[in-house]
Design an enzyme around this catalytic site. Structure first.
Site, PDB file in Angstrom:
ATOM      1  N   ASP A  71       0.894  -1.144   0.000  1.00 12.61           N
ATOM      2  CA  ASP A  71       0.000   0.000   0.000  1.00 12.61           C
ATOM      3  C   ASP A  71       0.936   1.197   0.000  1.00 12.61           C
ATOM      4  O   ASP A  71       1.538   1.513   1.029  1.00 12.61           O
ATOM      5  CB  ASP A  71      -0.892   0.005   1.242  1.00 12.61           C
ATOM      6  N   HIS A  72       1.080   1.841  -1.144  1.00 14.87           N
ATOM      7  CA  HIS A  72       2.177   2.819  -1.230  1.00 14.87           C
ATOM      8  C   HIS A  72       1.974   4.019  -0.310  1.00 14.87           C
ATOM      9  O   HIS A  72       2.918   4.724  -0.002  1.00 14.87           O
ATOM     10  CB  HIS A  72       2.454   3.226  -2.681  1.00 14.87           C
ATOM     11  N   HIS A 118      -5.684   2.860   0.838  1.00 11.97           N
ATOM     12  CA  HIS A 118      -4.875   4.000   1.283  1.00 11.97           C
ATOM     13  C   HIS A 118      -5.521   4.794   2.422  1.00 11.97           C
ATOM     14  O   HIS A 118      -4.881   5.090   3.426  1.00 11.97           O
ATOM     15  CB  HIS A 118      -4.624   4.964   0.120  1.00 11.97           C
TER      16      HIS A 118
HETATM   17  C1  BG6 Z   1      -3.485   4.602  -6.684  1.00 18.84           C
HETATM   18  C2  BG6 Z   1      -4.858   4.725  -7.285  1.00 18.84           C
HETATM   19  O1  BG6 Z   1      -3.415   3.503  -5.826  1.00 18.84           O
HETATM   20  O2  BG6 Z   1      -3.184   5.775  -5.958  1.00 18.84           O
HETATM   21  C3  BG6 Z   1      -4.961   5.966  -8.159  1.00 18.84           C
HETATM   22  O3  BG6 Z   1      -5.135   3.581  -8.060  1.00 18.84           O
HETATM   23  C4  BG6 Z   1      -4.550   7.182  -7.383  1.00 18.84           C
HETATM   24  O4  BG6 Z   1      -6.280   6.130  -8.675  1.00 18.84           O
HETATM   25  C5  BG6 Z   1      -3.195   6.963  -6.736  1.00 18.84           C
HETATM   26  O5  BG6 Z   1      -4.500   8.283  -8.269  1.00 18.84           O
HETATM   27  C6  BG6 Z   1      -2.852   8.117  -5.817  1.00 18.84           C
HETATM   28  O6  BG6 Z   1      -1.539   7.994  -5.381  1.00 18.84           O
HETATM   29  P1  BG6 Z   1      -0.727   9.284  -4.972  1.00 18.84           P
HETATM   30  O7  BG6 Z   1       0.521   8.765  -4.369  1.00 18.84           O
HETATM   31  O8  BG6 Z   1      -0.520  10.078  -6.232  1.00 18.84           O
HETATM   32  O9  BG6 Z   1      -1.601  10.036  -4.011  1.00 18.84           O
END
Ligand code: BG6
Length: 512
Positions: A197-198, A261
């Site tokens: 989960d980044h 997230h």
């Molecule tokens: C991804 C989603 O996991 O996270 C995307 O699939 C989203 O839809 C993205 O735009 C958002 O990541 P970050 O790091 O740009 O907030």
């Protein structure tokens, strides 16, 4: 000297000492590898953080020699690397990159992969750890797991580990997530399964636990006696660029961002202090938060507490945008939400009666993710309340961009009369530390290589989150009466119904 009796002391010790490792990326010609994974590995190389004798193998279906693969990755690294691109450094890093052509379902391709990995170990003079990264479309996960097992690649070489990193989406509901978990668990132990989960790799998300548990001034107030409500906002100023409409239309805002997230952020804000920093100690506390969420069941409860919406044509940053249903690869009759707002309750002693409001939307005016904690007013206010501008104390954690934390408090405005105004005390990563934070994938790849699963989702976290989300999806898509699909013009802050959700409680969304 670190105090070894104190589990939190671990934060003071360098945690990342990864041993030599080969990373195999399935789906290596895809966007994720080009935009995130290779630039993250390159930046680890720039910082000298890669394990010794590191290798990366791209596994994909198209046929191409190593040097063509390397040249393609170099081009995308130039565009995506956080710390720029140094040709000399790339030329030595690039030598660690290899390409392996195979169909995902062809066991022979896995056997020849094993031969390749063994030959690397021979060069090194000892076996290395192996990390298999699933960056392919999820429909191939089953096949890949099966073939890794059939070829014995899941067993590791010598006494070295073999691990798997699973990219999202991890299922699209409880049933598919359970199926995936079953498939993965037949091939890898849970301790060797790393579900990415980044958001957890973002520096500011990691700082939530430090803010709460390393500073005495916040935790005594961190409960329903002092906190009025909590907001978590994730606003994006993009829509379905890059052909994402096809995937997104099968997911929607709730599945794409909230289940993973935003629930992770919620857990970090609402969890109890863990007994230590081991992966399980932290995840035990996080999963309790998700389990304690009050469930919304049936069309009526869902309609009262969850707002879904789609954007209509509008303009963001002065650029005209089409409506969601007119986007490329989106069904013109689509019933998928590009915006969702929820009222949640964490039914624990600490949070009784405190609403958590979460909102996420595409094509909003700007990109920003933040958590705001809104404190109650003092029990008795000796000033004329009409001079207060209605503001109470707040603590805002800016996850991105302009990462930092600010505290809002009331102050007397200079002058003869007693007028109060809200002022801000601000901490900014950029000015306090003078250097850019690492990208989430840098931290997460390093953690996976060094065996620290704290910032990865555990099986029960994922499944409990789906249990909650499934009830809402069910109410939205069942045969009977369904909660409405609202609308908002692209470039606005979302549907009026989301504002009404808070107005009904005498509150309003924080203006970003
Ligand atoms: C991804 C989603 O996991 O996270 C995307 O699939 C989203 O839809 C993205 O735009 C958002 O990541 P970050 O790091 O740009 O907030």
């Amino acid at each position: 000297m670190p105090d070894l009796e104190n589990p939190f002391q671990e934060t003071l010790i360098q945690r990342h000492r990864a041993e030599s490792c080969t990373v195999v990326i399935f789906g290596a010609t895809g966007d994720l590898t080009h935009r995130k994974l290779i630039p993250a590995l390159y930046n680890l190389a720039v910082d000298g953080d890669l394990p010794p004798q590191f290798k990366v193998v791209g596994f994909a279906r198209r046929d191409k020699p190593d040097d063509v693969f390397r040249a393609e990755l170099e081009e995308s690294n130039k565009k995506n690397s956080r710390q720029g691109h140094d040709a000399a450094l790339w030329s030595s890093f690039g030598q660690s990159i290899h390409y392996h052509q195979s169909e995902f379902q062809d066991v022979e391709g896995y056997k020849s992969l094993k031969t390749l990995l063994d030959s690397f170990d021979k060069e090194r003079g000892a076996p290395a750890n192996r990390l298999f990264y699933l960056a392919s479309a999820p429909e191939f996960f089953d096949q890949i797991m099966l073939k890794l097992r059939e070829s014995g690649l899941n067993e590791g070489a010598g006494d070295k580990f073999s691990r798997v990193v699973c990219e999202k989406p991890f299922g699209k509901d409880l049933k598919t997530a359970q199926h995936l978990n079953e498939v993965v668990s037949q091939t890898f132990h849970e301790k060797d399964t790393y579900r990415i989960d980044h958001y957890l790799g973002k520096e500011t998300a990691q700082n939530i636990m430090v803010l709460r548990f390393a500073n005495l001034m916040f935790e005594p107030l961190w409960n329903s006696r002092y906190i009025d409500h909590v907001e978590i906002t994730c606003s994006e100023n993009l829509g379905m660029e890059g052909g994402r409409g096809g995937y997104y239309d099968t997911a929607g805002a709730l599945r794409d961002m909230v289940q993973n997230h935003l629930f992770q952020l919620l857990s970090l804000v609402a969890m109890e202090p863990p007994t230590g920093l081991s992966a399980d100690a932290v995840r035990d506390e996080k999963v309790k938060v998700i389990r304690s969420l009050r469930r919304w069941r049936g069309a009526k409860e869902v309609a009262e507490n969850v707002i879904r919406a789609q954007y209509t044509a509008g303009s963001v940053d002065g650029v005209d945008r089409v409506g969601y249903r007119q986007e490329d690869r989106v069904n013109p009759q689509s019933n998928t939400e590009s915006y969702v707002a929820l009222r949640l309750y964490v039914d624990t002693w600490r949070w009784q009666g405190v609403p958590f409001y979460i909102r996420m939307g595409k094509q909003l005016p700007k990109k920003a993710t933040e958590i705001s904690i809104h404190f109650k007013n003092p029990p008795q206010i000796p000033f004329a309340t009409e001079t207060m501008n209605g503001t109470s104390n707040s603590l805002v954690i800016r996850i991105q961009p302009d990462e930092g934390i600010s505290m809002g408090m009331l102050s007397k405005t200079p002058g003869q009369s007693l007028l109060l105004q809200s002022v801000k005390m601000d901490f900014r990563y950029s000015s306090s530390f003078g250097k850019a934070s690492p990208e989430a994938y840098e931290r997460l790849l390093l953690d996976a290589m060094s065996g620290d699963a704290t910032l990865f989702a555990r099986r029960d976290e994922v499944e409990n989150a789906w249990t909650f989300i499934d009830e809402i999806e069910h109410a939205w898509h069942n045969e009977g009466e369904q909660p409405p699909m609202c609308e908002y013009p692209a470039g606005s802050w979302g549907p009026k119904e989301a504002d009404e959700l808070l107005h009904a409680d005498g509150r309003a969304w924080r203006r970003l």
